[in-house]
Design a protein around this motif. Structure first.
Motif, PDB file in Angstrom:
ATOM      1  N   GLY A  19      -6.736   1.720  -4.157  1.00  0.00           N
ATOM      2  CA  GLY A  19      -6.193   2.554  -3.085  1.00  0.00           C
ATOM      3  C   GLY A  19      -4.679   2.552  -3.064  1.00  0.00           C
ATOM      4  N   PHE A  20      -4.083   1.382  -3.236  1.00  0.00           N
ATOM      5  CA  PHE A  20      -2.622   1.306  -3.274  1.00  0.00           C
ATOM      6  C   PHE A  20      -2.066   2.153  -4.419  1.00  0.00           C
ATOM      7  N   ALA A  21      -2.758   2.135  -5.555  1.00  0.00           N
ATOM      8  CA  ALA A  21      -2.278   2.890  -6.712  1.00  0.00           C
ATOM      9  C   ALA A  21      -2.420   4.392  -6.488  1.00  0.00           C
ATOM     10  N   ARG A  22      -3.572   4.815  -6.000  1.00  0.00           N
ATOM     11  CA  ARG A  22      -3.823   6.249  -5.812  1.00  0.00           C
ATOM     12  C   ARG A  22      -2.980   6.842  -4.687  1.00  0.00           C
ATOM     13  N   LEU A  23      -2.737   6.052  -3.661  1.00  0.00           N
ATOM     14  CA  LEU A  23      -2.081   6.564  -2.455  1.00  0.00           C
ATOM     15  C   LEU A  23      -0.657   6.053  -2.346  1.00  0.00           C
ATOM     16  N   ARG A  24       0.017   5.925  -3.479  1.00  0.00           N
ATOM     17  CA  ARG A  24       1.358   5.342  -3.466  1.00  0.00           C
ATOM     18  C   ARG A  24       2.389   6.204  -2.743  1.00  0.00           C
ATOM     19  N   ASP A  25       2.140   7.510  -2.646  1.00  0.00           N
ATOM     20  CA  ASP A  25       3.069   8.354  -1.886  1.00  0.00           C
ATOM     21  C   ASP A  25       2.943   8.101  -0.384  1.00  0.00           C
ATOM     22  N   THR A  26       1.746   7.734   0.055  1.00  0.00           N
ATOM     23  CA  THR A  26       1.539   7.416   1.467  1.00  0.00           C
ATOM     24  C   THR A  26       2.106   6.054   1.812  1.00  0.00           C
ATOM     25  N   LEU A  27       1.971   5.100   0.887  1.00  0.00           N
ATOM     26  CA  LEU A  27       2.440   3.740   1.110  1.00  0.00           C
ATOM     27  C   LEU A  27       3.158   3.268  -0.155  1.00  0.00           C
ATOM     28  N   PRO A  28       4.462   3.525  -0.229  1.00  0.00           N
ATOM     29  CA  PRO A  28       5.215   3.198  -1.443  1.00  0.00           C
ATOM     30  C   PRO A  28       5.541   1.710  -1.539  1.00  0.00           C
ATOM     31  N   ILE A  29       4.659   0.957  -2.167  1.00  0.00           N
ATOM     32  CA  ILE A  29       4.823  -0.485  -2.294  1.00  0.00           C
ATOM     33  C   ILE A  29       5.698  -0.803  -3.505  1.00  0.00           C
ATOM     34  N   GLU A  30       6.703  -1.622  -3.265  1.00  0.00           N
ATOM     35  CA  GLU A  30       7.539  -2.084  -4.371  1.00  0.00           C
ATOM     36  C   GLU A  30       7.064  -3.421  -4.923  1.00  0.00           C
ATOM     37  N   GLU A  31       6.533  -4.259  -4.024  1.00  0.00           N
ATOM     38  CA  GLU A  31       6.029  -5.570  -4.454  1.00  0.00           C
ATOM     39  C   GLU A  31       4.734  -5.880  -3.717  1.00  0.00           C
ATOM     40  N   LEU A  32       3.730  -6.268  -4.477  1.00  0.00           N
ATOM     41  CA  LEU A  32       2.444  -6.666  -3.911  1.00  0.00           C
ATOM     42  C   LEU A  32       2.150  -8.082  -4.378  1.00  0.00           C
ATOM     43  N   VAL A  33       1.933  -8.976  -3.416  1.00  0.00           N
ATOM     44  CA  VAL A  33       1.672 -10.376  -3.741  1.00  0.00           C
ATOM     45  C   VAL A  33       0.248 -10.724  -3.329  1.00  0.00           C
ATOM     46  N   LEU A  34      -0.516 -11.234  -4.273  1.00  0.00           N
ATOM     47  CA  LEU A  34      -1.876 -11.710  -3.996  1.00  0.00           C
ATOM     48  C   LEU A  34      -1.808 -13.221  -3.816  1.00  0.00           C
ATOM     49  N   VAL A  35      -2.239 -13.691  -2.645  1.00  0.00           N
ATOM     50  CA  VAL A  35      -2.158 -15.110  -2.305  1.00  0.00           C
ATOM     51  C   VAL A  35      -3.559 -15.672  -2.205  1.00  0.00           C
ATOM     52  N   ASP A  36      -3.808 -16.766  -2.939  1.00  0.00           N
ATOM     53  CA  ASP A  36      -5.151 -17.368  -2.888  1.00  0.00           C
ATOM     54  C   ASP A  36      -5.080 -18.757  -3.533  1.00  0.00           C
ATOM     55  N   PRO A  37      -5.732 -19.754  -2.925  1.00  0.00           N
ATOM     56  CA  PRO A  37      -5.722 -21.084  -3.554  1.00  0.00           C
ATOM     57  C   PRO A  37      -6.653 -21.209  -4.747  1.00  0.00           C
ATOM     58  N   ALA A  38      -7.562 -20.252  -4.925  1.00  0.00           N
ATOM     59  CA  ALA A  38      -8.521 -20.306  -6.042  1.00  0.00           C
ATOM     60  C   ALA A  38      -7.852 -19.748  -7.292  1.00  0.00           C
ATOM     61  N   ALA A  39      -7.241 -20.632  -8.077  1.00  0.00           N
ATOM     62  CA  ALA A  39      -6.372 -20.209  -9.175  1.00  0.00           C
ATOM     63  C   ALA A  39      -7.098 -19.372 -10.221  1.00  0.00           C
ATOM     64  N   GLU A  40      -8.317 -19.774 -10.584  1.00  0.00           N
ATOM     65  CA  GLU A  40      -9.023 -19.061 -11.655  1.00  0.00           C
ATOM     66  C   GLU A  40      -9.374 -17.639 -11.221  1.00  0.00           C
ATOM     67  N   ARG A  41      -9.903 -17.495 -10.007  1.00  0.00           N
ATOM     68  CA  ARG A  41     -10.230 -16.160  -9.498  1.00  0.00           C
ATOM     69  C   ARG A  41      -8.962 -15.326  -9.372  1.00  0.00           C
ATOM     70  N   LEU A  42      -7.904 -15.935  -8.888  1.00  0.00           N
ATOM     71  CA  LEU A  42      -6.657 -15.207  -8.666  1.00  0.00           C
ATOM     72  C   LEU A  42      -6.092 -14.668  -9.978  1.00  0.00           C
ATOM     73  N   GLU A  43      -6.205 -15.453 -11.023  1.00  0.00           N
ATOM     74  CA  GLU A  43      -5.706 -15.005 -12.331  1.00  0.00           C
ATOM     75  C   GLU A  43      -6.493 -13.783 -12.814  1.00  0.00           C
ATOM     76  N   LEU A  44      -7.811 -13.815 -12.650  1.00  0.00           N
ATOM     77  CA  LEU A  44      -8.641 -12.692 -13.095  1.00  0.00           C
ATOM     78  C   LEU A  44      -8.343 -11.436 -12.283  1.00  0.00           C
ATOM     79  N   VAL A  45      -8.302 -11.582 -10.953  1.00  0.00           N
ATOM     80  CA  VAL A  45      -8.064 -10.424 -10.092  1.00  0.00           C
ATOM     81  C   VAL A  45      -6.637  -9.907 -10.277  1.00  0.00           C
ATOM     82  N   GLY A  46      -5.671 -10.813 -10.381  1.00  0.00           N
ATOM     83  CA  GLY A  46      -4.288 -10.390 -10.571  1.00  0.00           C
ATOM     84  C   GLY A  46      -4.083  -9.625 -11.859  1.00  0.00           C
ATOM     85  N   GLY A  47      -4.738 -10.079 -12.926  1.00  0.00           N
ATOM     86  CA  GLY A  47      -4.616  -9.367 -14.198  1.00  0.00           C
ATOM     87  C   GLY A  47      -5.161  -7.959 -14.111  1.00  0.00           C
ATOM     88  N   LEU A  48      -6.323  -7.809 -13.491  1.00  0.00           N
ATOM     89  CA  LEU A  48      -6.892  -6.472 -13.330  1.00  0.00           C
ATOM     90  C   LEU A  48      -6.001  -5.619 -12.433  1.00  0.00           C
TER      91      LEU A  48
END
Length: 420
Positions: A19-48
């Motif tokens: 949604g952030f990617a498709r609707l970038r004109d509605t919500l122009p994000i310059e930085e998106l930070v994903l916060v999570d203590p589960a390092a392995e899951r975070l790496e997979l989701v962050g990469g995608l």
């Protein structure tokens, strides 16, 4: 513009990223930070997430961190999407209430109270840390039970708005049935989180023509099937209840089903395992079709619209969870209701609501009273507070059940309850 997602390692997150990617004109994000203590899951989701942004040509930067303060520092908005205890705790919420013949569900009844008790203290701690690291940030809460969690945040003085995808789901379905753009559909949506009714479906805005009678006449069977209630109920009431009303209107039927079917949590856990395997594929650069079965449909569109209204001061109308402030005169001002509201840089202002039939007002008042007691139990703890909250819930209401459910709740959640 900087946004942070706390719980960013969730398998939900690629829906949000898309949604952030498709609707970038509605919500122009310059930085998106994903916060999570589960390092392995975070790496997979962050990469995608980075691959989705790259494929769709989004110029924003996606970063990941386990450090909450670093992740939210200087953020304009912080989205909360947490599940304390994960799917294992959810599976318990959906099973042990059945021992008393009560519905097992993670947002209502005894299971919903258990989730509130686990969640509210954690969310309040996170919010205090956000306030120190990003004092001007809006907190958008998607964490269930949204009504109780949002009320906890607001009572603690945080700049918070609760968000659910039920209303936008109905908006999109009704728009498709009417063959109009979703933005043309305005819902007379009223109630509490996961306890709402659509009393009107209007074209062009709050004062537009009500096409709900037409929808019920021409598509009543499909709508009834979607919310899993008999068509006759829709016709007799002249409204469309949210599918969560099935736990109230067909409680015993639901319990019978739950006793013989695998829990939803077990299904989702298997789905999450498969999704995480998919997310690890370096060739995957879009949200997979399987994610649509995970839940949270249209969450990203709702989140983008709300964040845009708050951060860009647009004054758009969104369905949100916010303080009542006289909107429903039979509730306290500090009750949190789910209704359409004007949203701008200063927050939310609920639109006027036509008087409610006692059939709806009575249940809303009852569940609001339960939510009062649930929040007291979540903040202050104690077996007596848990018992009173359970006794007050319209799906429980008998002292023998409340006593037994209190024992089960504490036994299954002891590791998450500081007072137990």
């Amino acid at each position: 513009m900087k946004l942070a997602v706390v719980g960013g390692g969730s398998t939900y997150t690629p829906e949000l990223i898309d949604g952030f990617a498709r609707l970038r004109d509605t919500l122009p994000i310059e930085e998106l930070v994903l916060v999570d203590p589960a390092a392995e899951r975070l790496e997979l989701v962050g990469g995608l997430a980075r691959r989705i942004f790259a494929k769709q040509g989004h110029p924003g930067k996606v970063t990941t961190t386990a450090n909450l303060e670093a992740g939210v520092a200087g953020a304009d908005a912080v989205l909360l999407q947490l599940r304390i205890g994960g799917q294992a705790a959810r599976n318990q919420d959906e099973t042990w209430p059945l021992e008393c013949g009560c519905v097992g569900q993670e947002t209502t009844g005894a299971g919903g109270l258990a989730k509130a008790l686990r969640t509210v203290p954690v969310v309040l701690d996170i919010a205090e840390r956000v306030r120190r690291a990003a004092p001007d940030a809006w907190i958008i809460d998607f964490t269930n039970p949204v009504g109780i969690v949002t009320r906890a945040l607001l009572q603690a003085g945080h700049k918070a708005v609760g968000l659910c995808n039920v209303a936008i789901g109905f908006q999109r379905k009704f728009a498709a049935l009417l063959d109009v753009a979703p933005g043309e559909v305005h819902l007379d949506h009223v109630g509490l989180n996961h306890l709402t009714w659509e009393r009107g479906v209007r074209l062009g805005g709050p004062g537009g023509e009500d096409l709900l009678p037409k929808l019920l006449a021409e598509h009543g069977d499909a709508i009834a099937e979607d919310i899993r209630l008999p068509r006759v109920i829709l016709d007799r009431l002249g409204v469309v209840p949210s599918y969560y009303l099935r736990y109230f209107y067909a409680h015993d039927e639901v319990v019978r089903e739950q006793k013989i079917k695998p829990s939803r949590a077990s299904e989702v856990a298997a789905m999450e395992k498969q999704l995480l395997e998919m997310y690890g594929d370096p060739k995957l650069d879009e949200k997979p079709e399987l994610l649509s079965k995970r839940g949270g449909a249209f969450y990203s569109e709702a989140a983008v619209a709300l964040a845009s209204s708050l951060l860009r001061n647009t004054g758009d109308i969104q369905v949100v969870n916010t303080y009542n402030n006289g909107t429903l005169p039979f509730l306290p001002d500090d009750a949190v209701i789910e209704v359409p509201a004007t949203v701008d840089g200063s927050g939310t202002t609920p639109l006027p609501v036509a008087p409610l039939d006692p059939l709806y007002a009575g249940l809303i008042a009852n569940v609001t009273a339960y939510e009062d007691l649930a929040l007291e139990a979540a903040i202050h703890g104690g077996r007596d507070r848990v018992f009173k909250a359970l006794l007050s819930h319209p799906l429980i209401g008998q002292y023998e059940y409340a006593e037994a459910l209190t024992d089960s709740l504490v036994a299954h959640n002891r590791e998450h309850l500081a007072w137990a």
